[in-house]
Design an enzyme around this catalytic site. Structure first.
Site, short mmCIF file in Angstrom:
data_model
loop_
_atom_site.label_atom_id
_atom_site.label_comp_id
_atom_site.label_asym_id
_atom_site.label_seq_id
_atom_site.Cartn_x
_atom_site.Cartn_y
_atom_site.Cartn_z
N ASP A 252 0.85 -1.24 0.00
CA ASP A 252 -0.13 -0.16 0.23
C ASP A 252 0.81 1.21 0.05
OD1 ASP A 252 -2.46 1.64 0.67
OD2 ASP A 252 -1.45 2.00 2.29
N GLU A 285 1.26 -0.18 -5.13
CA GLU A 285 0.55 0.93 -5.08
C GLU A 285 1.60 2.17 -5.09
OE1 GLU A 285 -3.30 3.40 -3.49
OE2 GLU A 285 -2.04 2.52 -1.88
N ASP A 305 -3.80 3.37 -11.67
CA ASP A 305 -4.92 4.41 -11.29
C ASP A 305 -5.09 5.27 -12.49
OD1 ASP A 305 -5.28 3.73 -8.39
OD2 ASP A 305 -3.72 5.23 -7.83
N ASP A 306 -4.47 5.26 -13.49
CA ASP A 306 -4.59 6.26 -14.52
C ASP A 306 -5.51 5.62 -15.29
OD1 ASP A 306 -2.47 7.89 -13.82
OD2 ASP A 306 -1.19 7.50 -15.46
N PHE A 307 -5.58 4.43 -15.61
CA PHE A 307 -6.72 3.51 -16.29
C PHE A 307 -8.18 3.81 -15.68
CE2 PHE A 307 -9.51 -0.06 -17.16
CZ PHE A 307 -9.22 -0.43 -18.37
N HIS A 376 -11.61 -0.28 -3.79
CA HIS A 376 -12.11 0.24 -2.43
C HIS A 376 -11.92 1.79 -2.38
CE1 HIS A 376 -7.85 -0.12 -1.41
NE2 HIS A 376 -7.95 0.93 -0.54
N ASN A 381 -14.08 6.32 -1.14
CA ASN A 381 -13.49 7.40 -1.04
C ASN A 381 -14.57 8.69 -1.65
OD1 ASN A 381 -11.47 7.16 0.88
ND2 ASN A 381 -9.83 6.84 -0.87
#
Length: 570
Positions: A252, A285, A305-307, A376, A381
């Site tokens: 993480d 990550e 995360d870009d995807f 998640h 968030n």
């Protein structure tokens, strides 16, 4: 064998060790037994042996009014502020002793939260359905002990102890055993960059566990450059892989670990310790999109995360917060993501005041990137925890799902995706008193910058993280069209395993381009030389798809609104 914690040395005898350099005296307390004065070495390590075996409850007495749990406790009785429990790591009798894991190219991962699924036993009950669907791995959100009975897991304070609310250490091993029997890998999300706020006593006896002069959102940075701290985390990772037979770890927020060499040294030791006979996978990550680290050979992949971010913009039209980085020419950005992995490869990020982010990634294999439409973070968030089933056009979402599951990156699903769940996944904790107030108000304050929650009354509607109802609402109940979603996932995953997975190793990008404001076409050279082509239109205006026949999969009229087509040619 870890240097930290309680280690049985015989059926009725256990050795206890604690690094407490700030203390000159320390007492081991055994529930129902005599206290033992521990011996201090010059390097700050205390040790003692006691005539107790597995099941004995113990703690360390620092002062007359302060007794603390073992930070390397393997199990707790009474929560993170209660008694630690001696565990025999060899007590569980494994049934799947011939399991060696699966190659990374075969990974189709579903991320799950153990608590909302009913603990380790509840997750185990879900496994046959996932295996039948075509999922090949589950990824558990952190299971380490945390304050209270409900938490995402990122507030953990005892990294070696599975949370009491989820089950015992042997219950977790039984879950892993059951998964392996069904051909499923088990990955675990581990947090080595901070500790939670409730039950962390390290500062009371080992202030050098942290760098007080290095600020992080959670306080002083973890001093991973100190040898005892380094071993604390490396031995923890080895425990999950060796003792629990976990198939891989997701590290993480490694960008929040101040010493990059620490993680690389850990990964190297893990690879050496496990050896070549098992498939064990290490995933990052990392907000920094560090392609050099990702391509070092130590790690299998990184969450991309870009995807997610660019597809979220295309599916929902949202452009606030970090989505503003992807709102300009999103189809062109998606094309770069499909062709090269990262979208940001050194360009300035509007959401970070124009600071450069990322590095060149086009040379990396497609399987170095874990892609997802939800996880998640991206659901939980949000203030109200909405899923894409409530935010996006269902036909467009199904087209994007085809891209996710038939593309050559490694796909990750979030629990409930394959059943069209419309249940929220909310941020939940189980704190009390002033800490509960601080978490609740801090959570609501986070969203004050969003127009929808600028009004204080609107922010009051954001669910209280500590309310039991917030946790209960987060169970991934199937949606009203669950059968249709399951059929789509089953069809796509069957195609992936039959046609994509055998060709994945060695796949490289052949380029991609925007063919409309919300449409792309991308091509890859597969490992066997065949060409995979995917055309996707998430816009409302028709576009022209490639003039190819006999698609491997197609949905919608070619080039029409919410259409997708996949070809596998010579």
């Amino acid at each position: 064998m870890s240097r930290w914690g309680a280690t049985p040395v015989a059926a009725d005898r256990t050795r206890f060790r604690l690094w407490a350099p700030d203390r000159t005296e320390l007492t081991l307390e055994i529930d129902g037994g005599d206290a033992v004065v521990m011996t201090r070495a010059d390097d700050g390590w205390f040790s003692a042996e006691a005539p107790v075996g597995a099941g004995a409850r113990y703690r360390f007495r620092l002062e007359a009014d302060l007794a603390v749990p073992d930070p390397a406790s393997r199990a707790q009785d009474g929560g993170v502020n209660g008694w630690s429990v001696v565990v025999d790591p060899d007590a569980y009798r494994w049934t799947g002793n011939d399991w060696r894991g699966r190659p990374w190219e075969e990974a189709v991962i579903e991320e799950v939260h153990v608590g909302v699924l009913g603990g380790f036993a509840g997750v185990a009950e879900r496994l046959p359905m996932l295996a039948e669907l075509g999922v090949t791995a589950i990824e558990l959100m952190p299971v380490n002990a945390f304050g209270g009975t409900r938490n995402w897991g990122y507030d953990g304070v005892l990294p070696y102890a599975p949370a009491e609310a989820y089950g015992s250490p042997d219950d977790l091993k039984a879950l892993v055993d059951r998964a392996h029997a069904l051909g499923l890998m088990v990955f675990l999300d581990v947090v080595y960059n901070h500790f939670g706020p409730d039950g962390n006593y390290l500062g009371a006896y080992a202030k050098d566990f942290f760098h007080s002069d290095v600020d992080t959102p959670w306080g002083g940075a973890v001093a991973v450059d100190a040898e005892p701290v380094h071993r604390f985390f490396v031995d923890n990772a080895r425990m999950w892989l060796e003792e629990y037979r976990i198939d891989g770890l997701r590290f993480d927020a490694v960008h929040a670990i101040g010493n990059p060499g620490f993680l690389d040294a850990m990964a190297t030791e893990l690879r050496d310790a496990i050896g070549p006979d098992r498939h064990v996978h290490l995933v990052l990550e990392n907000e920094e999109n560090d392609a050099a680290r990702l391509g070092s050979g130590r790690y299998d992949a990184q969450w991309n995360d870009d995807f997610h971010n660019v597809l979220h913009v295309l599916l929902t039209g949202e452009s606030s917060a970090y989505y503003q980085d992807f709102a300009d020419k999103p189809a062109e950005r998606l094309a770069r993501c499909l062709a090269e992995g990262f979208i940001y490869q050194g360009e300035g990020s509007p959401n970070h005041d124009g600071k450069p982010r990322g590095s060149k990634s086009g040379h990396l294999p497609t399987t170095a990137f874990v892609s997802f439409l939800q996880n998640h973070d991206q659901v939980g968030n949000r203030a109200m925890g909405e899923r894409l089933t409530l935010l996006a056009d269902p036909d467009k979402l199904r087209a994007a799902t085809a891209l996710l599951l038939l593309g050559p990156q490694i796909p990750l699903l979030f629990m409930g995706d394959s059943e069209g769940s419309r249940a929220p996944f909310l941020f939940f904790t189980d704190f009390h008193d002033e800490l509960a107030d601080a978490v609740r108000e801090g959570r609501r304050k986070e969203f004050a910058k969003f127009a929808a929650f600028a009004d204080p009354e609107a922010r009051e509607r954001i669910p209280d993280p500590n309310a039991r109802s917030t946790f209960d609402q987060s169970r991934p109940e199937p949606g009203p069209d669950a059968a249709e979603w399951r059929a789509l996932y089953a069809e796509l995953l069957a195609l992936r395993h039959a046609q994509i997975v055998p060709r994945l190793k060695g796949t490289t990008g052949l380029g991609a381009e925007a063919i409309g404001e919300a449409a792309v076409v991308a091509r890859w050279k597969m490992g066997d030389g065949k060409t995979l082509t995917i055309a996707l239109n998430l816009g409302d205006e028709a576009v022209t798809f490639p003039a190819e026949s006999s698609p491997l999969f197609a949905r919608g009229e070619p080039g029409a609104r919410a259409s997708v087509a996949v070809w596998l040619g010579a």
